[in-house]
Structures are given as C-alpha cells and as structure tokens.
Design a protein around this motif. Structure first.
Motif, PDB file in Angstrom:
ATOM      1  N   GLY A   1     -20.698   8.392  15.854  1.00 33.69           N
ATOM      2  CA  GLY A   1     -19.332   7.922  16.040  1.00 33.69           C
ATOM      3  C   GLY A   1     -18.842   7.008  14.942  1.00 33.69           C
ATOM      4  O   GLY A   1     -17.811   6.349  15.091  1.00 33.69           O
ATOM      5  N   HIS A   2     -19.569   6.962  13.834  1.00 34.53           N
ATOM      6  CA  HIS A   2     -19.194   6.100  12.712  1.00 34.53           C
ATOM      7  C   HIS A   2     -18.928   6.950  11.479  1.00 34.53           C
ATOM      8  O   HIS A   2     -19.575   7.968  11.274  1.00 34.53           O
ATOM      9  CB  HIS A   2     -20.312   5.105  12.394  1.00 34.53           C
ATOM     10  CG  HIS A   2     -20.698   4.263  13.559  1.00 34.53           C
ATOM     11  ND1 HIS A   2     -20.096   3.063  13.826  1.00 34.53           N
ATOM     12  CD2 HIS A   2     -21.605   4.460  14.545  1.00 34.53           C
ATOM     13  CE1 HIS A   2     -20.623   2.551  14.926  1.00 34.53           C
ATOM     14  NE2 HIS A   2     -21.538   3.383  15.387  1.00 34.53           N
ATOM     15  N   ALA A   3     -17.993   6.495  10.663  1.00 31.49           N
ATOM     16  CA  ALA A   3     -17.721   7.183   9.398  1.00 31.49           C
ATOM     17  C   ALA A   3     -17.287   6.166   8.351  1.00 31.49           C
ATOM     18  O   ALA A   3     -16.638   5.168   8.675  1.00 31.49           O
ATOM     19  CB  ALA A   3     -16.638   8.244   9.570  1.00 31.49           C
ATOM     20  N   ALA A   4     -17.658   6.434   7.127  1.00 32.64           N
ATOM     21  CA  ALA A   4     -17.194   5.647   5.986  1.00 32.64           C
ATOM     22  C   ALA A   4     -16.641   6.635   4.969  1.00 32.64           C
ATOM     23  O   ALA A   4     -17.240   7.682   4.719  1.00 32.64           O
ATOM     24  CB  ALA A   4     -18.331   4.838   5.377  1.00 32.64           C
ATOM     25  N   VAL A   5     -15.480   6.286   4.423  1.00 34.18           N
ATOM     26  CA  VAL A   5     -14.820   7.172   3.468  1.00 34.18           C
ATOM     27  C   VAL A   5     -14.395   6.369   2.246  1.00 34.18           C
ATOM     28  O   VAL A   5     -13.694   5.361   2.374  1.00 34.18           O
ATOM     29  CB  VAL A   5     -13.577   7.849   4.088  1.00 34.18           C
ATOM     30  CG1 VAL A   5     -12.895   8.752   3.068  1.00 34.18           C
ATOM     31  CG2 VAL A   5     -13.954   8.623   5.342  1.00 34.18           C
ATOM     32  N   VAL A   6     -14.834   6.805   1.088  1.00 36.12           N
ATOM     33  CA  VAL A   6     -14.318   6.285  -0.176  1.00 36.12           C
ATOM     34  C   VAL A   6     -13.218   7.241  -0.582  1.00 36.12           C
ATOM     35  O   VAL A   6     -13.411   8.460  -0.601  1.00 36.12           O
ATOM     36  CB  VAL A   6     -15.427   6.214  -1.249  1.00 36.12           C
ATOM     37  CG1 VAL A   6     -14.840   5.775  -2.588  1.00 36.12           C
ATOM     38  CG2 VAL A   6     -16.543   5.281  -0.797  1.00 36.12           C
ATOM     39  N   SER A   7     -12.040   6.686  -0.875  1.00 34.60           N
ATOM     40  CA  SER A   7     -10.906   7.537  -1.226  1.00 34.60           C
ATOM     41  C   SER A   7     -10.106   6.901  -2.355  1.00 34.60           C
ATOM     42  O   SER A   7     -10.382   5.771  -2.764  1.00 34.60           O
ATOM     43  CB  SER A   7     -10.007   7.756   0.001  1.00 34.60           C
ATOM     44  OG  SER A   7      -9.457   6.523   0.442  1.00 34.60           O
ATOM     45  N   HIS A   8      -9.128   7.650  -2.822  1.00 37.27           N
ATOM     46  CA  HIS A   8      -8.246   7.155  -3.886  1.00 37.27           C
ATOM     47  C   HIS A   8      -6.792   7.315  -3.452  1.00 37.27           C
ATOM     48  O   HIS A   8      -6.381   8.411  -3.043  1.00 37.27           O
ATOM     49  CB  HIS A   8      -8.480   7.905  -5.200  1.00 37.27           C
ATOM     50  CG  HIS A   8      -7.665   7.347  -6.321  1.00 37.27           C
ATOM     51  ND1 HIS A   8      -8.065   6.226  -7.022  1.00 37.27           N
ATOM     52  CD2 HIS A   8      -6.470   7.714  -6.828  1.00 37.27           C
ATOM     53  CE1 HIS A   8      -7.131   5.939  -7.930  1.00 37.27           C
ATOM     54  NE2 HIS A   8      -6.160   6.839  -7.827  1.00 37.27           N
ATOM     55  N   ILE A   9      -6.054   6.212  -3.532  1.00 30.15           N
ATOM     56  CA  ILE A   9      -4.626   6.219  -3.205  1.00 30.15           C
ATOM     57  C   ILE A   9      -3.815   6.327  -4.483  1.00 30.15           C
ATOM     58  O   ILE A   9      -4.058   5.603  -5.451  1.00 30.15           O
ATOM     59  CB  ILE A   9      -4.218   4.947  -2.440  1.00 30.15           C
ATOM     60  CG1 ILE A   9      -4.801   4.960  -1.036  1.00 30.15           C
ATOM     61  CG2 ILE A   9      -2.694   4.799  -2.386  1.00 30.15           C
ATOM     62  CD1 ILE A   9      -4.536   3.702  -0.241  1.00 30.15           C
ATOM     63  N   THR A  10      -2.862   7.242  -4.466  1.00 24.50           N
ATOM     64  CA  THR A  10      -1.831   7.342  -5.495  1.00 24.50           C
ATOM     65  C   THR A  10      -0.505   7.294  -4.752  1.00 24.50           C
ATOM     66  O   THR A  10      -0.278   8.083  -3.840  1.00 24.50           O
ATOM     67  CB  THR A  10      -1.936   8.673  -6.265  1.00 24.50           C
ATOM     68  OG1 THR A  10      -3.228   8.749  -6.875  1.00 24.50           O
ATOM     69  CG2 THR A  10      -0.858   8.780  -7.329  1.00 24.50           C
ATOM     70  N   ALA A  11       0.333   6.327  -5.112  1.00 23.74           N
ATOM     71  CA  ALA A  11       1.606   6.168  -4.411  1.00 23.74           C
ATOM     72  C   ALA A  11       2.700   5.770  -5.385  1.00 23.74           C
ATOM     73  O   ALA A  11       2.434   5.218  -6.455  1.00 23.74           O
ATOM     74  CB  ALA A  11       1.472   5.116  -3.310  1.00 23.74           C
ATOM     75  N   ARG A  12       3.942   6.053  -4.964  1.00 27.30           N
ATOM     76  CA  ARG A  12       5.109   5.675  -5.762  1.00 27.30           C
ATOM     77  C   ARG A  12       6.169   5.148  -4.806  1.00 27.30           C
ATOM     78  O   ARG A  12       6.428   5.743  -3.759  1.00 27.30           O
ATOM     79  CB  ARG A  12       5.652   6.869  -6.545  1.00 27.30           C
ATOM     80  CG  ARG A  12       6.801   6.512  -7.497  1.00 27.30           C
ATOM     81  CD  ARG A  12       7.285   7.721  -8.278  1.00 27.30           C
ATOM     82  NE  ARG A  12       7.697   8.825  -7.432  1.00 27.30           N
ATOM     83  CZ  ARG A  12       8.879   8.898  -6.801  1.00 27.30           C
ATOM     84  NH1 ARG A  12       9.758   7.924  -6.898  1.00 27.30           N
ATOM     85  NH2 ARG A  12       9.178   9.959  -6.063  1.00 27.30           N
ATOM     86  N   THR A  13       6.769   4.021  -5.168  1.00 31.30           N
ATOM     87  CA  THR A  13       7.835   3.448  -4.349  1.00 31.30           C
ATOM     88  C   THR A  13       9.147   4.149  -4.661  1.00 31.30           C
ATOM     89  O   THR A  13       9.266   4.829  -5.690  1.00 31.30           O
ATOM     90  CB  THR A  13       8.009   1.946  -4.630  1.00 31.30           C
ATOM     91  OG1 THR A  13       8.522   1.786  -5.960  1.00 31.30           O
ATOM     92  CG2 THR A  13       6.710   1.184  -4.460  1.00 31.30           C
ATOM     93  N   PRO A  14      10.177   3.969  -3.821  1.00 23.81           N
ATOM     94  CA  PRO A  14      11.490   4.536  -4.143  1.00 23.81           C
ATOM     95  C   PRO A  14      12.039   4.016  -5.479  1.00 23.81           C
ATOM     96  O   PRO A  14      12.795   4.710  -6.149  1.00 23.81           O
ATOM     97  CB  PRO A  14      12.356   4.077  -2.968  1.00 23.81           C
ATOM     98  CG  PRO A  14      11.402   3.948  -1.830  1.00 23.81           C
ATOM     99  CD  PRO A  14      10.141   3.408  -2.466  1.00 23.81           C
ATOM    100  N   ALA A  15      11.612   2.803  -5.883  1.00 22.06           N
ATOM    101  CA  ALA A  15      12.064   2.238  -7.155  1.00 22.06           C
ATOM    102  C   ALA A  15      11.257   2.759  -8.346  1.00 22.06           C
ATOM    103  O   ALA A  15      11.543   2.403  -9.489  1.00 22.06           O
ATOM    104  CB  ALA A  15      11.979   0.713  -7.107  1.00 22.06           C
TER     105      ALA A  15
END
Length: 123
Positions: free
Chosen positions: A72-86
């Motif tokens: 019932g346990h999980a660990a995830v390494v991930s990468h976020i790429t995001a852009r704001t409206p500005a």
C-alpha cells in the motif's frame, strides 16, 4: 484499484488537468503534506484548493521517472514542467510518497526544490 493503478491514475489525471476526478482518488479523510501548500486535511479541502490550480498554470505536466510500489506504499520520482498564463516556466524534480488503502490515497507528501516555484511570485 491496487496501489500501482492508483498512482498511475494520479499522474494521468494530473497531466490531463482533470483535478476534480483527481481529487476522487483521495480518501474522504485524506492527509497531505504538500511542500508549497502545507498540511491539507480532507478530500473536500483538497478539492477546494485545486479549483484555483488551472488559474495558476496554463500548462502543467508531472511525468513519472521512477516508480516503486510496495503493498500500500508507493514512491515516485517525477519531473514537473509548467507554464503560467504570464509565460513563466517551472522545471522541477519531485518525489511523492503515497499511502493507499482500499484503492484510495490516505496520505501523500511531496518534496521538491522550491526555488523554481518561488520565481513565479517575483515581479
């Protein structure tokens, strides 16, 4: 859903921007320790918080790089790429830890570099 299914669905819904359905992955009495938002208790509190997320990011992707599931346990390494409206961008590596019971996330925490997110509030 088993733990691996829940975690896979978590990222699918986040990347689709389907935050209401994403919130349904969490138990009603869930607890989250989110590095930027702080301590969040309850699914409906989380749902209210996520209503503003689309206003913060015009584009958002959180892509798993490495996933470990143990019962019932999980660990995830991930990468976020995001852009704001500005047009400001965020690139950040993240580690999420999940506890899943009866197909729902009961606890989650994330750890990431806060500097890329802090730059979003600069003028």
């Amino acid at each position: 859903m088993n733990t691996a299914d829940v975690v896979t669905r978590y990222y699918e819904l986040a990347n689709a921007g389907d935050w209401d359905t994403w919130c349904d992955l969490f138990a009603e009495d869930q607890t989250m320790d989110e590095q930027l938002a702080g301590h969040v208790e309850g699914r409906e509190t989380l749902r209210d918080m996520m209503k503003g997320f689309p206003d913060m990011y015009a584009e958002f992707a959180n892509v798993p790089v490495h996933v470990v599931v143990d019962g019932g346990h999980a660990a995830v390494v991930s990468h976020i790429t995001a852009r704001t409206p500005a047009g400001r961008t965020v690139e950040a590596d993240v580690c999420n830890y999940f506890q899943v019971e009866d197909g729902l996330i009961t606890y989650m925490t994330n750890v990431h570099d806060t500097v890329p997110f802090a730059a979003l509030s600069e003028k």
